[in-house]
Design a protein around this motif. Structure first.
Motif, PDB file in Angstrom:
ATOM      1  N   ASP A  20       1.793  12.154   4.834  1.00  0.00           N
ATOM      2  CA  ASP A  20       2.990  11.995   4.001  1.00  0.00           C
ATOM      3  C   ASP A  20       2.841  12.754   2.690  1.00  0.00           C
ATOM      4  O   ASP A  20       3.808  13.312   2.158  1.00  0.00           O
ATOM      5  CB  ASP A  20       3.362  10.518   3.781  1.00  0.00           C
ATOM      6  N   ASP A  21       1.597  12.841   2.176  1.00  0.00           N
ATOM      7  CA  ASP A  21       1.356  13.706   1.009  1.00  0.00           C
ATOM      8  C   ASP A  21       1.713  15.150   1.368  1.00  0.00           C
ATOM      9  O   ASP A  21       2.309  15.875   0.567  1.00  0.00           O
ATOM     10  CB  ASP A  21      -0.128  13.699   0.616  1.00  0.00           C
ATOM     11  N   ASN A  45      -7.017   8.569   0.977  1.00  0.00           N
ATOM     12  CA  ASN A  45      -6.848   8.398   2.426  1.00  0.00           C
ATOM     13  C   ASN A  45      -8.119   8.793   3.182  1.00  0.00           C
ATOM     14  O   ASN A  45      -8.486   8.166   4.176  1.00  0.00           O
ATOM     15  CB  ASN A  45      -5.689   9.260   2.930  1.00  0.00           C
ATOM     16  N   HIS A  88      -4.453   7.659   8.999  1.00  0.00           N
ATOM     17  CA  HIS A  88      -4.268   9.112   8.876  1.00  0.00           C
ATOM     18  C   HIS A  88      -5.136   9.936   9.826  1.00  0.00           C
ATOM     19  O   HIS A  88      -4.966  11.150   9.910  1.00  0.00           O
ATOM     20  CB  HIS A  88      -4.543   9.540   7.429  1.00  0.00           C
ATOM     21  N   LEU A 131       0.439  10.844  -5.834  1.00  0.00           N
ATOM     22  CA  LEU A 131       0.662  10.443  -4.441  1.00  0.00           C
ATOM     23  C   LEU A 131      -0.543   9.713  -3.865  1.00  0.00           C
ATOM     24  O   LEU A 131      -0.586   9.446  -2.664  1.00  0.00           O
ATOM     25  CB  LEU A 131       0.950  11.697  -3.590  1.00  0.00           C
ATOM     26  N   ASN A 166       0.183  -3.330   1.847  1.00  0.00           N
ATOM     27  CA  ASN A 166      -0.084  -2.752   3.171  1.00  0.00           C
ATOM     28  C   ASN A 166      -1.580  -2.596   3.457  1.00  0.00           C
ATOM     29  O   ASN A 166      -1.945  -2.203   4.561  1.00  0.00           O
ATOM     30  CB  ASN A 166       0.654  -1.411   3.353  1.00  0.00           C
ATOM     31  N   GLU A 172      -0.818  -2.636  -2.335  1.00  0.00           N
ATOM     32  CA  GLU A 172      -0.521  -1.352  -1.681  1.00  0.00           C
ATOM     33  C   GLU A 172      -1.758  -0.463  -1.827  1.00  0.00           C
ATOM     34  O   GLU A 172      -2.477  -0.534  -2.836  1.00  0.00           O
ATOM     35  CB  GLU A 172       0.718  -0.744  -2.351  1.00  0.00           C
ATOM     36  N   PHE A 173      -1.975   0.439  -0.863  1.00  0.00           N
ATOM     37  CA  PHE A 173      -3.217   1.221  -0.771  1.00  0.00           C
ATOM     38  C   PHE A 173      -3.561   1.979  -2.064  1.00  0.00           C
ATOM     39  O   PHE A 173      -4.687   1.875  -2.565  1.00  0.00           O
ATOM     40  CB  PHE A 173      -3.125   2.192   0.423  1.00  0.00           C
ATOM     41  N   ASN A 174      -2.635   2.782  -2.604  1.00  0.00           N
ATOM     42  CA  ASN A 174      -2.981   3.654  -3.739  1.00  0.00           C
ATOM     43  C   ASN A 174      -3.462   2.850  -4.949  1.00  0.00           C
ATOM     44  O   ASN A 174      -4.342   3.286  -5.686  1.00  0.00           O
ATOM     45  CB  ASN A 174      -1.783   4.517  -4.156  1.00  0.00           C
ATOM     46  N   HIS A 247       6.215   7.606   2.798  1.00  0.00           N
ATOM     47  CA  HIS A 247       6.051   7.178   1.403  1.00  0.00           C
ATOM     48  C   HIS A 247       6.160   8.301   0.353  1.00  0.00           C
ATOM     49  O   HIS A 247       7.023   8.264  -0.533  1.00  0.00           O
ATOM     50  CB  HIS A 247       4.667   6.544   1.219  1.00  0.00           C
ATOM     51  N   ASP A 248       5.197   9.236   0.398  1.00  0.00           N
ATOM     52  CA  ASP A 248       4.987  10.104  -0.762  1.00  0.00           C
ATOM     53  C   ASP A 248       6.132  11.079  -1.077  1.00  0.00           C
ATOM     54  O   ASP A 248       6.362  11.377  -2.259  1.00  0.00           O
ATOM     55  CB  ASP A 248       3.663  10.880  -0.601  1.00  0.00           C
TER      56      ASP A 248
END
Ligand code: BDR
Ligand code: CA
Length: 317
Positions: A20-21, A45, A88, A131, A166, A172-174, A247-248
């Protein structure tokens, strides 16, 4: 910024590609309204050696090998790195086949590049698009606190509130990967636009939308489709959805067409001291505290308009 604007907006993309990035980078590099001063890679990721390489793969795919790519932090500020190969793939860009990039990685450290660019460009000219985990940005703010007043805004993919998390039920991951970095960024006073899961879960790569991208018939569109078909399988298998959340690219879409989105100015604080909720973005959506607003939190999007914008830009390749 709207598409009618004259001067291209200067941006730095801080990223951990990630399919997505990669789509976000392709969207940005296709726009004449954005001047990508550099792409700074961060571990997220997948580890840094892969994210910096993947960023270069995407610049070459876009036909822009002159884009400068810098490698930044290998690990979060205070914690061991958590990665997301389960989503990913082992390369971070699983799906299509690709060769190692030919374009070189810049020798300068990403954090030094961010600081130097913000100090050398006119104050208020440069937007940071983040991102991935916020490690590089927090380190830049720590190294040169005076850059805070010179950043136009930070537009970030990160957090979640009504949707929960998530990577844990709360996070959320980030943000989860480097909550101390996120805390420092949210406390920096820099204007923030936040794209949480609440909005990114509304831009799903449905079969119909993927078919439209495929119909563009270019090598870039094929690469994108192969990436997204791999990426969305995680959500399809686990949640039974039609596609996965893209997402990104919402970050770049916001710069190009903010009228697609709506949200609210809120206070956002980051949890860093709880084993249960570390990395949670605590959004005061209902203004139940008197804590100062520090972010525009986006909650809604015109999803079809978003995919129209993406298609229009991918069609330029
Ligand atoms: C975010 O985490 C990564 O897996 C994606 O690239 C996106 O930036 C979504 O939680
Ligand atoms: Ca990412």
């Amino acid at each position: 910024m709207s598409d009618q604007s004259q001067e291209p907006m200067k941006i730095i993309i801080d990223t951990d590609p990630g399919q997505d990035d990669a789509v976000a980078i392709l969207l940005a590099l296709a726009s004449e309204h954005l001047d990508v001063l550099g792409i700074t890679a961060v571990a997220g990721n997948v580890p840094l050696d892969l994210t910096q390489k993947n960023a270069r793969v995407i610049c070459e795919l876009a036909g822009k090998p002159e884009t400068r790519v810098f490698a930044g932090a290998r690990s979060p500020m205070e914690r061991p790195l958590v990665t997301a190969e389960n989503v990913h793939g082992s390369t971070g860009l699983n799906g299509p086949d690709f060769a190692d990039p030919i374009m070189a990685l810049q020798p300068q450290h990403a954090v030094d590049f961010i600081v130097e660019t913000l100090l050398s460009q006119p104050a208020g000219d440069v937007t940071l698009c983040t991102l991935g985990p916020l490690t590089n940005i927090a380190l830049a703010l720590q190294q040169a606190p005076e850059i805070a007043d010179r950043i136009e805004q930070i537009v970030m993919m990160g957090g979640g509130f009504f949707e929960g998390g998530n990577i844990t039920p709360a996070a959320e991951f980030n943000i989860y990967v480097d909550p101390e970095a996120a805390q420092s960024v949210f406390g920096s006073g820099v204007p923030i636009v936040m794209m949480p899961l609440d909005v990114t879960h509304k831009v799903m790569t449905t079969k119909k939308r993927i078919a439209r991208i495929e119909a563009l018939g270019s090598s870039v569109s094929r690469f994108v489709v192969e990436m997204l078909e791999f990426f969305e399988r995680f959500d399809e298998e686990k949640y039974g959805t039609d596609g996965g959340p893209l997402h990104d690219p919402t970050v770049i879409a916001w710069l190009l067409k903010p009228e697609l989105f709506s949200g609210r100015y809120c206070n956002v604080e980051i949890e860093t001291g709880s084993s249960l909720t570390d990395g949670m973005t605590v959004v005061d959506w209902w203004q139940v505290t008197d804590r100062a607003h520090n972010a525009l939190v986006i909650r809604d999007v015109n999803a079809d308009g978003f995919f129209d914008l993406l298609n229009e830009h991918l069609a330029r390749y």
